[in-house]
Write an enzyme that holds these catalytic residues in place. Structure first.
Site, PDB file in Angstrom:
ATOM      1  N   ARG A   8      68.029  34.130  57.623  1.00  0.00           N
ATOM      2  CA  ARG A   8      69.330  33.947  57.955  1.00  0.00           C
ATOM      3  C   ARG A   8      69.683  32.836  58.952  1.00  0.00           C
ATOM      4  O   ARG A   8      70.471  32.071  59.104  1.00  0.00           O
ATOM      5  CB  ARG A   8      70.190  35.168  58.478  1.00  0.00           C
ATOM      6  CG  ARG A   8      69.310  35.903  59.699  1.00  0.00           C
ATOM      7  CD  ARG A   8      70.151  36.866  60.070  1.00  0.00           C
ATOM      8  NE  ARG A   8      69.443  37.809  61.071  1.00  0.00           N
ATOM      9  CZ  ARG A   8      69.924  38.169  62.092  1.00  0.00           C
ATOM     10  NH1 ARG A   8      71.265  37.840  62.606  1.00  0.00           N
ATOM     11  NH2 ARG A   8      69.248  38.899  63.341  1.00  0.00           N
ATOM     12  N   SER A  34      76.043  37.089  63.384  1.00  0.00           N
ATOM     13  CA  SER A  34      74.967  37.732  62.664  1.00  0.00           C
ATOM     14  C   SER A  34      74.580  36.924  61.351  1.00  0.00           C
ATOM     15  O   SER A  34      73.314  36.906  61.104  1.00  0.00           O
ATOM     16  CB  SER A  34      75.467  38.992  62.006  1.00  0.00           C
ATOM     17  OG  SER A  34      75.822  39.762  63.423  1.00  0.00           O
ATOM     18  N   GLU A  55      86.579  40.319  53.101  1.00  0.00           N
ATOM     19  CA  GLU A  55      85.598  39.556  52.479  1.00  0.00           C
ATOM     20  C   GLU A  55      86.298  39.203  50.988  1.00  0.00           C
ATOM     21  O   GLU A  55      85.866  38.205  50.253  1.00  0.00           O
ATOM     22  CB  GLU A  55      84.613  40.373  52.056  1.00  0.00           C
ATOM     23  CG  GLU A  55      83.711  40.919  53.256  1.00  0.00           C
ATOM     24  CD  GLU A  55      84.091  41.881  54.281  1.00  0.00           C
ATOM     25  OE1 GLU A  55      83.599  42.118  55.143  1.00  0.00           O
ATOM     26  OE2 GLU A  55      85.013  42.540  53.703  1.00  0.00           O
ATOM     27  N   HIS A 106      71.374  40.129  55.467  1.00  0.00           N
ATOM     28  CA  HIS A 106      71.245  41.117  55.963  1.00  0.00           C
ATOM     29  C   HIS A 106      70.913  41.918  54.717  1.00  0.00           C
ATOM     30  O   HIS A 106      71.361  42.950  54.260  1.00  0.00           O
ATOM     31  CB  HIS A 106      72.196  41.947  56.739  1.00  0.00           C
ATOM     32  CG  HIS A 106      72.403  41.243  58.137  1.00  0.00           C
ATOM     33  ND1 HIS A 106      72.850  40.134  58.372  1.00  0.00           N
ATOM     34  CD2 HIS A 106      72.159  41.847  59.280  1.00  0.00           C
ATOM     35  CE1 HIS A 106      72.832  39.906  59.663  1.00  0.00           C
ATOM     36  NE2 HIS A 106      72.455  40.949  60.151  1.00  0.00           N
ATOM     37  N   ASP A 114      70.863  49.876  60.116  1.00  0.00           N
ATOM     38  CA  ASP A 114      72.099  50.017  59.840  1.00  0.00           C
ATOM     39  C   ASP A 114      72.148  50.879  58.577  1.00  0.00           C
ATOM     40  O   ASP A 114      73.328  51.295  58.354  1.00  0.00           O
ATOM     41  CB  ASP A 114      72.484  48.599  59.319  1.00  0.00           C
ATOM     42  CG  ASP A 114      72.782  47.563  60.444  1.00  0.00           C
ATOM     43  OD1 ASP A 114      72.730  48.346  61.599  1.00  0.00           O
ATOM     44  OD2 ASP A 114      72.891  46.396  60.207  1.00  0.00           O
ATOM     45  N   ARG A 164      67.514  39.867  57.434  1.00  0.00           N
ATOM     46  CA  ARG A 164      68.128  39.902  58.787  1.00  0.00           C
ATOM     47  C   ARG A 164      66.761  39.760  59.672  1.00  0.00           C
ATOM     48  O   ARG A 164      66.498  39.108  60.774  1.00  0.00           O
ATOM     49  CB  ARG A 164      68.470  41.528  59.139  1.00  0.00           C
ATOM     50  CG  ARG A 164      68.699  41.766  60.528  1.00  0.00           C
ATOM     51  CD  ARG A 164      68.969  43.115  60.809  1.00  0.00           C
ATOM     52  NE  ARG A 164      69.324  43.534  62.286  1.00  0.00           N
ATOM     53  CZ  ARG A 164      69.714  44.746  62.583  1.00  0.00           C
ATOM     54  NH1 ARG A 164      69.884  45.666  61.762  1.00  0.00           N
ATOM     55  NH2 ARG A 164      69.809  45.187  63.832  1.00  0.00           N
TER      56      ARG A 164
END
Length: 314
Positions: A8, A34, A55, A106, A114, A164
């Site tokens: 990322r 992020s 989104e 992610h 998470d 991630r």
């Protein structure tokens, strides 16, 4: 292999690198720190839009901007990009084949703490099922950068899958050649072929060395483009080694393993074993612990390789 960066991060840096092109517009769903699109935002704020936690709307807006001749990168977590916004991706982006690139970060189990709600292990299956979509899953930072640059040059929708977690640098940025739709043979071997994508390429490299220490010659293929998949490299590997193990940080239903099996069953069937999530939801925990719990390890790849070799001899 050397210590690297998360794919990322490489994505964010690559966006800034290609951002001098005035056609490029970046949208984000309030996750720019992020997803690392904030790197682009700092350099080209006039072409960055924070769409908020919306989104589905972001994908529809991306489609609208792309219809005006822009190259749009729409970024959020994979769970939301492929899951929550699926209808807009399908109907507004892929159906008219618009020039939208989905930067999905992610992805997979390595989201770790998470937990299941954010561990997207279905996204490859969803995205490769939609006509006109190109699906790319980079293995390291070098490949992630090159994939992002290549995606901008493709005329049509692209799904870019990023992790991630920091992953080792596997390739030499000065010599590595990335070509959309072409698999890469990383090691030659005659006894079994291991086909991996994304983060699991690094585990597969370790597995090859473990097998070598036991006198087993394993070929390793990196399939960074899951759609369109490189049929020739898969068929040739099946013919020359007679056994296949696939490795992915994704559900074994609908992902890389399914894509490889589809190629083989129509062209050259051989024994296949799939290392991936075995149709279960993820769990919250440290990324490496979760990967071990679900068998996404070099040790499990070795075990599956031995299984298919035994099947070949039976």
């Amino acid at each position: 292999m050397s210590k690297g960066i998360a794919t990322r991060e490489a994505y964010g840096n690559a966006l800034a690198e290609i951002g001098a092109d005035p056609r490029i517009v970046v949208l984000d769903a309030d996750l720019s720190k992020s997803t690392k699109t904030d790197v682009f935002k700092k350099q080209y704020p006039e072409r960055f839009i924070n769409m908020g936690i919306a989104e589905s709307n972001m994908m529809a807006v991306a489609a609208g901007i792309a219809s005006c001749g822009k190259i749009v990168f729409a970024s959020t977590f994979a769970m939301f990009a492929a899951g929550r916004a699926f209808e807009q991706v399908r109907n507004s982006i892929c159906y008219p084949a618009l020039n939208v690139k989905i930067g999905a970060t992610h992805a997979g189990l390595t989201v770790g703490e998470d937990g299941a709600s954010h561990q997207s292990i279905e996204d490859i299956a969803l995205m490769r099922s939609v006509p006109n979509m190109t699906v790319i899953s980079p293995a390291d930072g070098v490949e992630a950068r090159l994939a992002t640059i290549a995606a901008a040059k493709i005329d049509g929708p692209v799904y870019l899958r990023f992790s991630r977690m920091t992953s080792p640098i596997l390739f030499d940025e000065n010599t590595y050649k990335f070509e959309v739709g072409k698999g890469v043979t990383l090691t030659e071997g005659n006894d079994v072929t291991i086909i991996a994508t994304g983060y699991m390429v690094s585990e597969a490299i370790n597995a090859v060395e473990m097998l070598k220490s036991e006198g087993i010659s394993a070929r390793l293929i990196n399939i960074h483009t899951i759609k369109p998949i490189d049929k020739d490299i898969i068929i040739n590997a099946a013919k020359e080694t007679g056994a296949i193990v696939t490795c992915e940080e994704h559900n074994v239903f609908g992902g890389l393993g399914s894509a490889v099996a589809e190629v083989l069953v129509e062209n050259y069937p051989v024994p296949v074993r799939m290392v991936g999530v075995q149709d279960k939801f993820g769990k919250s925990g440290k990324a490496q612990d979760v990967m071990k719990l679900y068998g996404l390890t070099a040790e499990n790849i070795v075990a599956k390789a031995k299984e298919v070799i035994a099947m070949k001899k039976a």
